[in-house]
Design a protein around this motif. Structure first.
Motif, PDB file in Angstrom:
ATOM      1  N   MET A   1     -13.161  -2.665 -19.349  1.00  0.00           N
ATOM      2  CA  MET A   1     -11.722  -2.480 -19.254  1.00  0.00           C
ATOM      3  C   MET A   1     -11.360  -2.103 -17.816  1.00  0.00           C
ATOM      4  O   MET A   1     -11.892  -1.137 -17.260  1.00  0.00           O
ATOM      5  N   SER A   2     -10.471  -2.860 -17.212  1.00  0.00           N
ATOM      6  CA  SER A   2     -10.092  -2.586 -15.834  1.00  0.00           C
ATOM      7  C   SER A   2      -9.096  -1.445 -15.774  1.00  0.00           C
ATOM      8  O   SER A   2      -8.267  -1.256 -16.668  1.00  0.00           O
ATOM      9  N   ILE A   3      -9.177  -0.667 -14.706  1.00  0.00           N
ATOM     10  CA  ILE A   3      -8.274   0.460 -14.487  1.00  0.00           C
ATOM     11  C   ILE A   3      -7.341   0.122 -13.340  1.00  0.00           C
ATOM     12  O   ILE A   3      -7.793  -0.295 -12.266  1.00  0.00           O
ATOM     13  N   LYS A   4      -6.066   0.260 -13.601  1.00  0.00           N
ATOM     14  CA  LYS A   4      -5.074  -0.041 -12.574  1.00  0.00           C
ATOM     15  C   LYS A   4      -5.192   0.973 -11.439  1.00  0.00           C
ATOM     16  O   LYS A   4      -5.202   2.188 -11.680  1.00  0.00           O
ATOM     17  N   PRO A   5      -5.304   0.520 -10.196  1.00  0.00           N
ATOM     18  CA  PRO A   5      -5.432   1.467  -9.087  1.00  0.00           C
ATOM     19  C   PRO A   5      -4.150   2.259  -8.878  1.00  0.00           C
ATOM     20  O   PRO A   5      -3.048   1.807  -9.205  1.00  0.00           O
ATOM     21  N   VAL A   6      -4.305   3.463  -8.361  1.00  0.00           N
ATOM     22  CA  VAL A   6      -3.156   4.309  -8.052  1.00  0.00           C
ATOM     23  C   VAL A   6      -2.358   3.667  -6.932  1.00  0.00           C
ATOM     24  O   VAL A   6      -2.912   3.177  -5.947  1.00  0.00           O
ATOM     25  N   SER A   7      -1.037   3.651  -7.087  1.00  0.00           N
ATOM     26  CA  SER A   7      -0.172   3.115  -6.040  1.00  0.00           C
ATOM     27  C   SER A   7       0.532   4.258  -5.328  1.00  0.00           C
ATOM     28  O   SER A   7       0.819   5.293  -5.922  1.00  0.00           O
ATOM     29  N   GLY A   8       0.782   4.084  -4.067  1.00  0.00           N
ATOM     30  CA  GLY A   8       1.384   5.123  -3.253  1.00  0.00           C
ATOM     31  C   GLY A   8       2.844   4.877  -2.993  1.00  0.00           C
ATOM     32  O   GLY A   8       3.480   4.098  -3.699  1.00  0.00           O
ATOM     33  N   PRO A   9       3.372   5.526  -1.993  1.00  0.00           N
ATOM     34  CA  PRO A   9       2.638   6.392  -1.066  1.00  0.00           C
ATOM     35  C   PRO A   9       2.281   7.740  -1.676  1.00  0.00           C
ATOM     36  O   PRO A   9       2.809   8.121  -2.719  1.00  0.00           O
ATOM     37  N   LEU A  10       1.376   8.433  -1.002  1.00  0.00           N
ATOM     38  CA  LEU A  10       1.046   9.796  -1.378  1.00  0.00           C
ATOM     39  C   LEU A  10       2.179  10.710  -0.918  1.00  0.00           C
ATOM     40  O   LEU A  10       2.533  10.740   0.267  1.00  0.00           O
ATOM     41  N   CYS A  11       2.769  11.449  -1.844  1.00  0.00           N
ATOM     42  CA  CYS A  11       3.865  12.369  -1.522  1.00  0.00           C
ATOM     43  C   CYS A  11       3.416  13.809  -1.758  1.00  0.00           C
ATOM     44  O   CYS A  11       2.811  14.121  -2.790  1.00  0.00           O
ATOM     45  N   THR A  12       3.715  14.664  -0.825  1.00  0.00           N
ATOM     46  CA  THR A  12       3.429  16.088  -0.944  1.00  0.00           C
ATOM     47  C   THR A  12       4.732  16.869  -0.879  1.00  0.00           C
ATOM     48  O   THR A  12       5.794  16.321  -0.566  1.00  0.00           O
ATOM     49  N   ARG A  13       4.633  18.154  -1.148  1.00  0.00           N
ATOM     50  CA  ARG A  13       5.817  19.016  -1.039  1.00  0.00           C
ATOM     51  C   ARG A  13       6.421  18.920   0.355  1.00  0.00           C
ATOM     52  O   ARG A  13       7.643  18.796   0.509  1.00  0.00           O
ATOM     53  N   GLU A  14       5.555  18.928   1.346  1.00  0.00           N
ATOM     54  CA  GLU A  14       6.028  18.879   2.734  1.00  0.00           C
ATOM     55  C   GLU A  14       6.643  17.529   3.078  1.00  0.00           C
ATOM     56  O   GLU A  14       7.687  17.462   3.748  1.00  0.00           O
ATOM     57  N   SER A  15       6.025  16.440   2.623  1.00  0.00           N
ATOM     58  CA  SER A  15       6.555  15.116   2.976  1.00  0.00           C
ATOM     59  C   SER A  15       7.876  14.848   2.263  1.00  0.00           C
ATOM     60  O   SER A  15       8.793  14.241   2.834  1.00  0.00           O
ATOM     61  N   ILE A  16       7.993  15.295   1.014  1.00  0.00           N
ATOM     62  CA  ILE A  16       9.255  15.113   0.288  1.00  0.00           C
ATOM     63  C   ILE A  16      10.364  15.915   0.952  1.00  0.00           C
ATOM     64  O   ILE A  16      11.478  15.418   1.155  1.00  0.00           O
ATOM     65  N   ALA A  17      10.065  17.165   1.322  1.00  0.00           N
ATOM     66  CA  ALA A  17      11.071  17.987   2.001  1.00  0.00           C
ATOM     67  C   ALA A  17      11.500  17.355   3.323  1.00  0.00           C
ATOM     68  O   ALA A  17      12.693  17.329   3.661  1.00  0.00           O
TER      69      ALA A  17
ATOM     70  N   LEU B   1      23.775  18.178  -7.016  1.00  0.00           N
ATOM     71  CA  LEU B   1      23.467  17.685  -8.353  1.00  0.00           C
ATOM     72  C   LEU B   1      22.510  16.516  -8.198  1.00  0.00           C
ATOM     73  O   LEU B   1      22.854  15.513  -7.569  1.00  0.00           O
ATOM     74  N   VAL B   2      21.322  16.636  -8.782  1.00  0.00           N
ATOM     75  CA  VAL B   2      20.255  15.655  -8.567  1.00  0.00           C
ATOM     76  C   VAL B   2      19.994  14.847  -9.835  1.00  0.00           C
ATOM     77  O   VAL B   2      19.777  15.403 -10.909  1.00  0.00           O
ATOM     78  N   HIS B   3      20.014  13.527  -9.683  1.00  0.00           N
ATOM     79  CA  HIS B   3      19.536  12.600 -10.703  1.00  0.00           C
ATOM     80  C   HIS B   3      18.279  11.947 -10.136  1.00  0.00           C
ATOM     81  O   HIS B   3      18.299  11.456  -8.992  1.00  0.00           O
ATOM     82  N   SER B   4      17.209  11.908 -10.911  1.00  0.00           N
ATOM     83  CA  SER B   4      15.916  11.572 -10.305  1.00  0.00           C
ATOM     84  C   SER B   4      15.043  10.708 -11.198  1.00  0.00           C
ATOM     85  O   SER B   4      15.181  10.696 -12.419  1.00  0.00           O
ATOM     86  N   SER B   5      14.132  10.007 -10.527  1.00  0.00           N
ATOM     87  CA  SER B   5      13.065   9.261 -11.184  1.00  0.00           C
ATOM     88  C   SER B   5      11.763   9.611 -10.479  1.00  0.00           C
ATOM     89  O   SER B   5      11.540   9.191  -9.341  1.00  0.00           O
ATOM     90  N   LEU B   6      10.932  10.402 -11.125  1.00  0.00           N
ATOM     91  CA  LEU B   6       9.691  10.850 -10.503  1.00  0.00           C
ATOM     92  C   LEU B   6       8.797   9.672 -10.136  1.00  0.00           C
ATOM     93  O   LEU B   6       8.224   9.628  -9.036  1.00  0.00           O
ATOM     94  N   SER B   7       8.691   8.686 -11.012  1.00  0.00           N
ATOM     95  CA  SER B   7       7.770   7.573 -10.778  1.00  0.00           C
ATOM     96  C   SER B   7       8.170   6.739  -9.569  1.00  0.00           C
ATOM     97  O   SER B   7       7.325   6.085  -8.958  1.00  0.00           O
ATOM     98  N   SER B   8       9.453   6.756  -9.208  1.00  0.00           N
ATOM     99  CA  SER B   8       9.901   5.937  -8.086  1.00  0.00           C
ATOM    100  C   SER B   8       9.419   6.464  -6.740  1.00  0.00           C
ATOM    101  O   SER B   8       9.424   5.733  -5.747  1.00  0.00           O
ATOM    102  N   LEU B   9       8.995   7.725  -6.687  1.00  0.00           N
ATOM    103  CA  LEU B   9       8.622   8.347  -5.416  1.00  0.00           C
ATOM    104  C   LEU B   9       7.273   7.854  -4.892  1.00  0.00           C
ATOM    105  O   LEU B   9       7.034   7.860  -3.688  1.00  0.00           O
ATOM    106  N   GLY B  10       6.413   7.454  -5.795  1.00  0.00           N
ATOM    107  CA  GLY B  10       5.042   7.131  -5.430  1.00  0.00           C
ATOM    108  C   GLY B  10       4.107   8.072  -6.173  1.00  0.00           C
ATOM    109  O   GLY B  10       4.418   8.519  -7.283  1.00  0.00           O
ATOM    110  N   TRP B  11       2.964   8.378  -5.565  1.00  0.00           N
ATOM    111  CA  TRP B  11       2.024   9.314  -6.185  1.00  0.00           C
ATOM    112  C   TRP B  11       2.313  10.714  -5.634  1.00  0.00           C
ATOM    113  O   TRP B  11       2.088  10.995  -4.460  1.00  0.00           O
ATOM    114  N   VAL B  12       2.856  11.568  -6.509  1.00  0.00           N
ATOM    115  CA  VAL B  12       3.295  12.895  -6.081  1.00  0.00           C
ATOM    116  C   VAL B  12       2.212  13.910  -6.402  1.00  0.00           C
ATOM    117  O   VAL B  12       1.879  14.125  -7.576  1.00  0.00           O
TER     118      VAL B  12
END
Length: 269
Positions: free
Chosen positions: A1-17, A32-43
């Motif tokens: 069974m193949s495993i889908k590789p992690v997609s980026g970018p890599l996001c950190t607290r510092e990079s998001i800020a 007022l924040v409306h958000s999609s966590l998955s859209s950010l990349g790998w958090v």
């Protein structure tokens, strides 16, 4: 069974800020924040990292607000995703837990609002379906007085945010998620409808039905596209997420003019 590789970018607290500051989010403001966590990349650290980064940018004087809606506390006769058998409706109305600001989960607004709801010091408004959660010095004033017969109108946190010169941050979310547009619906003579939910009353848990303004996010995506063409909207990226930042009161005022012209059929929804 193949495993889908992690997609980026890599996001950190510092990079998001850093990305939020570049976008234009300011210390001390209310947002007022409306958000999609998955859209950010790998958090790294997930939704808690996003909340921490937002609070880092806002600082001690700023206030973070999110929708903490619980749409499953509603009449099962109206459910469509998925529907439930009609013979269940009466039992669901009799058995649904009453809304509790401390324990009722959010639903349909993403994982970041659920994280904010559980954040130390967070406060939540009292509407059984369309509550908001807030962290910061203005939180108490924003969430107070949310009337059970006013989901997203003058007696809701949206009006308090408008009064307080708040801005809206769409973080990987589209204009179809912009709850601020609903405040305009309360000002353009939208029809009234019955709205039902389980709530605590002085007599205990009850299934309650109130009259409230009809709300619909139909064509909000078109409204948002027109708004950002006509009015100042800051645009950028946070991680890999498309982000927009704009004035809440300005967006509501624009929607008050746009909706009666472009969505007059809402009177019959």
């Amino acid at each position: 069974m193949s495993i889908k590789p992690v997609s980026g970018p890599l996001c950190t607290r510092e990079s998001i800020a850093a990305d939020l500051r570049t976008l234009g989010l300011l210390p001390g403001e209310t947002v007022l924040v409306h958000s999609s966590l998955s859209s950010l990349g790998w958090v790294c650290g997930g939704s808690a990292t996003v909340v921490a980064a937002l609070l880092d940018v806002l600082g001690e004087a700023g206030t973070l607000v999110v929708p903490a809606h619980s749409g499953d506390n509603s009449d099962p006769a109206l459910w469509s995703n998925p529907p439930v058998p009609q013979e269940w409706w009466a039992r669901i109305r009799a058995s649904s837990p009453a809304f509790d600001t401390r324990t009722t989960r959010t639903l349909g607004v993403g994982v970041v609002p659920e994280t904010v709801r559980n954040w130390p010091g967070a406060l939540r408004s009292s509407h059984p379906q369309t509550s908001f959660a807030a962290v910061g010095p203005r939180a108490a004033a924003i969430v107070a007085g949310h009337a059970s017969d006013c989901r997203l109108g003058e007696r809701s946190p949206l009006a308090r945010l408008e009064e307080g010169a708040a801005r809206v941050l769409l973080l990987g979310a589209g204009f179809d998620s912009c709850t601020a547009f609903h405040l305009a619906e309360y000002r353009i003579a939208a029809p009234l409808v019955d709205n039902s939910f389980a709530a605590m009353t002085p007599q205990g848990r009850r299934w309650v039905t109130v009259r409230d303004t009809m709300i619909s996010s139909e064509r909000f995506d078109e409204l948002g596209a027109a708004y950002e063409q006509a009015r100042p909207v800051l645009r950028g990226t946070v991680g890999s997420a498309r982000a927009r930042l704009f004035d809440l009161a300005d967006a509501v005022a624009y929607a008050e003019k746009w909706l009666p012209v472009h969505r007059p059929e809402a009177d019959g929804i």
